[in-house]
Design a protein around this motif. Sequence first.
Motif, PDB file in Angstrom:
ATOM      1  N   LYS A 197     -16.938  45.311   9.091  1.00 33.07           N
ATOM      2  CA  LYS A 197     -16.019  44.181   8.911  1.00 33.07           C
ATOM      3  C   LYS A 197     -16.715  42.832   9.057  1.00 33.07           C
ATOM      4  O   LYS A 197     -16.261  41.832   8.480  1.00 33.07           O
ATOM      5  CB  LYS A 197     -14.864  44.295   9.893  1.00 33.07           C
ATOM      6  N   ASP A 198     -17.815  42.781   9.809  1.00 32.97           N
ATOM      7  CA  ASP A 198     -18.532  41.526   9.985  1.00 32.97           C
ATOM      8  C   ASP A 198     -19.699  41.359   9.012  1.00 32.97           C
ATOM      9  O   ASP A 198     -20.401  40.350   9.067  1.00 32.97           O
ATOM     10  CB  ASP A 198     -19.047  41.415  11.427  1.00 32.97           C
ATOM     11  N   ARG A 199     -19.914  42.328   8.160  1.00 30.82           N
ATOM     12  CA  ARG A 199     -20.924  42.201   7.108  1.00 30.82           C
ATOM     13  C   ARG A 199     -20.340  42.732   5.790  1.00 30.82           C
ATOM     14  O   ARG A 199     -20.899  43.632   5.160  1.00 30.82           O
ATOM     15  CB  ARG A 199     -22.217  42.915   7.478  1.00 30.82           C
ATOM     16  N   PRO A 200     -19.197  42.189   5.377  1.00 25.85           N
ATOM     17  CA  PRO A 200     -18.478  42.738   4.221  1.00 25.85           C
ATOM     18  C   PRO A 200     -19.256  42.647   2.921  1.00 25.85           C
ATOM     19  O   PRO A 200     -19.064  43.490   2.035  1.00 25.85           O
ATOM     20  CB  PRO A 200     -17.197  41.901   4.171  1.00 25.85           C
ATOM     21  N   ASP A 201     -20.113  41.633   2.776  1.00 29.61           N
ATOM     22  CA  ASP A 201     -20.852  41.483   1.523  1.00 29.61           C
ATOM     23  C   ASP A 201     -21.799  42.657   1.278  1.00 29.61           C
ATOM     24  O   ASP A 201     -22.181  42.913   0.131  1.00 29.61           O
ATOM     25  CB  ASP A 201     -21.645  40.183   1.522  1.00 29.61           C
ATOM     26  N   THR A 202     -22.184  43.370   2.338  1.00 25.30           N
ATOM     27  CA  THR A 202     -23.105  44.498   2.167  1.00 25.30           C
ATOM     28  C   THR A 202     -22.432  45.708   1.548  1.00 25.30           C
ATOM     29  O   THR A 202     -23.104  46.683   1.209  1.00 25.30           O
ATOM     30  CB  THR A 202     -23.726  44.918   3.514  1.00 25.30           C
ATOM     31  N   THR A 203     -21.111  45.653   1.393  1.00 24.54           N
ATOM     32  CA  THR A 203     -20.402  46.805   0.835  1.00 24.54           C
ATOM     33  C   THR A 203     -20.250  46.716  -0.682  1.00 24.54           C
ATOM     34  O   THR A 203     -19.686  47.622  -1.300  1.00 24.54           O
ATOM     35  CB  THR A 203     -18.997  46.940   1.460  1.00 24.54           C
ATOM     36  N   PHE A 204     -20.739  45.631  -1.286  1.00 22.39           N
ATOM     37  CA  PHE A 204     -20.584  45.472  -2.738  1.00 22.39           C
ATOM     38  C   PHE A 204     -21.162  46.670  -3.477  1.00 22.39           C
ATOM     39  O   PHE A 204     -22.282  47.113  -3.226  1.00 22.39           O
ATOM     40  CB  PHE A 204     -21.282  44.203  -3.219  1.00 22.39           C
ATOM     41  N   GLY A 205     -20.388  47.206  -4.406  1.00 20.07           N
ATOM     42  CA  GLY A 205     -20.861  48.300  -5.250  1.00 20.07           C
ATOM     43  C   GLY A 205     -20.959  49.641  -4.567  1.00 20.07           C
ATOM     44  O   GLY A 205     -21.563  50.569  -5.117  1.00 20.07           O
ATOM     45  N   THR A 206     -20.368  49.783  -3.386  1.00 19.95           N
ATOM     46  CA  THR A 206     -20.459  51.051  -2.664  1.00 19.95           C
ATOM     47  C   THR A 206     -19.072  51.531  -2.274  1.00 19.95           C
ATOM     48  O   THR A 206     -18.102  50.772  -2.276  1.00 19.95           O
ATOM     49  CB  THR A 206     -21.305  50.915  -1.381  1.00 19.95           C
ATOM     50  N   MET A 207     -19.011  52.798  -1.857  1.00 15.15           N
ATOM     51  CA  MET A 207     -17.742  53.340  -1.383  1.00 15.15           C
ATOM     52  C   MET A 207     -17.334  52.704  -0.060  1.00 15.15           C
ATOM     53  O   MET A 207     -16.178  52.810   0.366  1.00 15.15           O
ATOM     54  CB  MET A 207     -17.846  54.866  -1.236  1.00 15.15           C
ATOM     55  N   ASN A 208     -18.270  52.022   0.606  1.00 19.17           N
ATOM     56  CA  ASN A 208     -17.943  51.366   1.868  1.00 19.17           C
ATOM     57  C   ASN A 208     -16.872  50.294   1.683  1.00 19.17           C
ATOM     58  O   ASN A 208     -16.090  50.012   2.602  1.00 19.17           O
ATOM     59  CB  ASN A 208     -19.198  50.743   2.477  1.00 19.17           C
ATOM     60  N   ALA A 209     -16.848  49.691   0.490  1.00 24.51           N
ATOM     61  CA  ALA A 209     -15.822  48.681   0.216  1.00 24.51           C
ATOM     62  C   ALA A 209     -14.424  49.288   0.232  1.00 24.51           C
ATOM     63  O   ALA A 209     -13.443  48.595   0.537  1.00 24.51           O
ATOM     64  CB  ALA A 209     -16.090  48.021  -1.136  1.00 24.51           C
ATOM     65  N   ASP A 210     -14.316  50.584  -0.073  1.00 24.11           N
ATOM     66  CA  ASP A 210     -13.007  51.246  -0.039  1.00 24.11           C
ATOM     67  C   ASP A 210     -12.388  51.174   1.352  1.00 24.11           C
ATOM     68  O   ASP A 210     -11.176  50.992   1.503  1.00 24.11           O
ATOM     69  CB  ASP A 210     -13.137  52.709  -0.448  1.00 24.11           C
ATOM     70  N   VAL A 211     -13.235  51.348   2.356  1.00 28.48           N
ATOM     71  CA  VAL A 211     -12.745  51.360   3.733  1.00 28.48           C
ATOM     72  C   VAL A 211     -12.221  49.979   4.124  1.00 28.48           C
ATOM     73  O   VAL A 211     -11.132  49.846   4.687  1.00 28.48           O
ATOM     74  CB  VAL A 211     -13.849  51.812   4.703  1.00 28.48           C
ATOM     75  N   LEU A 212     -12.993  48.938   3.816  1.00 30.57           N
ATOM     76  CA  LEU A 212     -12.553  47.596   4.171  1.00 30.57           C
ATOM     77  C   LEU A 212     -11.304  47.197   3.385  1.00 30.57           C
ATOM     78  O   LEU A 212     -10.419  46.529   3.921  1.00 30.57           O
ATOM     79  CB  LEU A 212     -13.682  46.597   3.933  1.00 30.57           C
ATOM     80  N   ALA A 213     -11.235  47.601   2.134  1.00 25.58           N
ATOM     81  CA  ALA A 213     -10.057  47.279   1.324  1.00 25.58           C
ATOM     82  C   ALA A 213      -8.796  47.927   1.902  1.00 25.58           C
ATOM     83  O   ALA A 213      -7.702  47.363   1.820  1.00 25.58           O
ATOM     84  CB  ALA A 213     -10.273  47.741  -0.116  1.00 25.58           C
ATOM     85  N   GLU A 214      -8.949  49.074   2.502  1.00 23.83           N
ATOM     86  CA  GLU A 214      -7.808  49.797   3.063  1.00 23.83           C
ATOM     87  C   GLU A 214      -7.378  49.250   4.421  1.00 23.83           C
ATOM     88  O   GLU A 214      -6.187  49.181   4.716  1.00 23.83           O
ATOM     89  CB  GLU A 214      -8.160  51.277   3.207  1.00 23.83           C
ATOM     90  N   PHE A 215      -8.341  48.842   5.245  1.00 26.23           N
ATOM     91  CA  PHE A 215      -8.033  48.570   6.646  1.00 26.23           C
ATOM     92  C   PHE A 215      -8.213  47.126   7.104  1.00 26.23           C
ATOM     93  O   PHE A 215      -7.738  46.767   8.184  1.00 26.23           O
ATOM     94  CB  PHE A 215      -8.892  49.464   7.553  1.00 26.23           C
ATOM     95  N   VAL A 216      -8.901  46.282   6.336  1.00 29.24           N
ATOM     96  CA  VAL A 216      -9.164  44.914   6.788  1.00 29.24           C
ATOM     97  C   VAL A 216      -8.300  43.937   5.991  1.00 29.24           C
ATOM     98  O   VAL A 216      -8.528  43.743   4.786  1.00 29.24           O
ATOM     99  CB  VAL A 216     -10.658  44.556   6.631  1.00 29.24           C
ATOM    100  N   PRO A 217      -7.325  43.314   6.631  1.00 25.42           N
ATOM    101  CA  PRO A 217      -6.451  42.366   5.920  1.00 25.42           C
ATOM    102  C   PRO A 217      -7.263  41.211   5.323  1.00 25.42           C
ATOM    103  O   PRO A 217      -8.159  40.660   5.964  1.00 25.42           O
ATOM    104  CB  PRO A 217      -5.518  41.855   7.029  1.00 25.42           C
ATOM    105  N   GLY A 218      -6.969  40.883   4.086  1.00 22.54           N
ATOM    106  CA  GLY A 218      -7.614  39.753   3.439  1.00 22.54           C
ATOM    107  C   GLY A 218      -8.957  40.058   2.807  1.00 22.54           C
ATOM    108  O   GLY A 218      -9.544  39.174   2.164  1.00 22.54           O
TER     109      GLY A 218
END
Length: 212
Positions: free
Chosen positions: A174-195
């Motif tokens: 959550k504190d390094r969201p830009d590192t999730t670009f192009g990965t399945m890791n972005a799925d997790v933040l999209a589901e659980f981190v508001p905004g």
Amino acid sequence: MSEIIAAVHIPETPAAAEAAQWVREHSSPLIYHHSRRVFVFGMLHARLLGLEPDPELVYLSALFHDVGLLTPFSGAQQRFELDGADHARRFLLEHGFSDGAAEVVWTAIALHTTPGVPARMGPEIAVTTYGVLTDAIGFGLDQLDPADVVAVTAADPRGDFKQEFLQTFVDALKDRPDTTFGTMNADVLAEFVPGFQRLSMVDRVRSAPWPT
């Protein structure tokens, strides 16, 4: 006496023992037990597929594959997979492994969330990913002997794995969201981190500093 789970021998070399102890002390029970299950599930898939990976390299790959979720090992903003891979490579080189062996483990960890690619690479890289996929999303679970699956989860219990694993991703990324670009890791933040705003390749092409 050597440890055997589902007829898979757990490596007992000095480096393997030290790595296991390090992960146990510096990560969480969730990551430690998940990592051991990844190793055994990976080796069970290797047996089914007729692959002959180096068990010690698979074990080290499995042990370190998620440590980047817990402690960023670099000063750079980079994917957690790379943090874990970089740390593992340093560990192997410091313990006398060859550059080639260290590169195999680095690649296995760096690519373990990348769909499709690891299966086309060396056996250590492939079976590490097979183990990760089996424990995380049940990949190939129906191909394994149910008694072996019971043995694996008895030795390293899952507990409330699904919920705790996803929360571990949220806390780590959550504190390094830009590192999730192009990965399945972005799925997790999209589901659980508001905004959280998922950046897409379309956005990057359209905002590129070119007139057309």
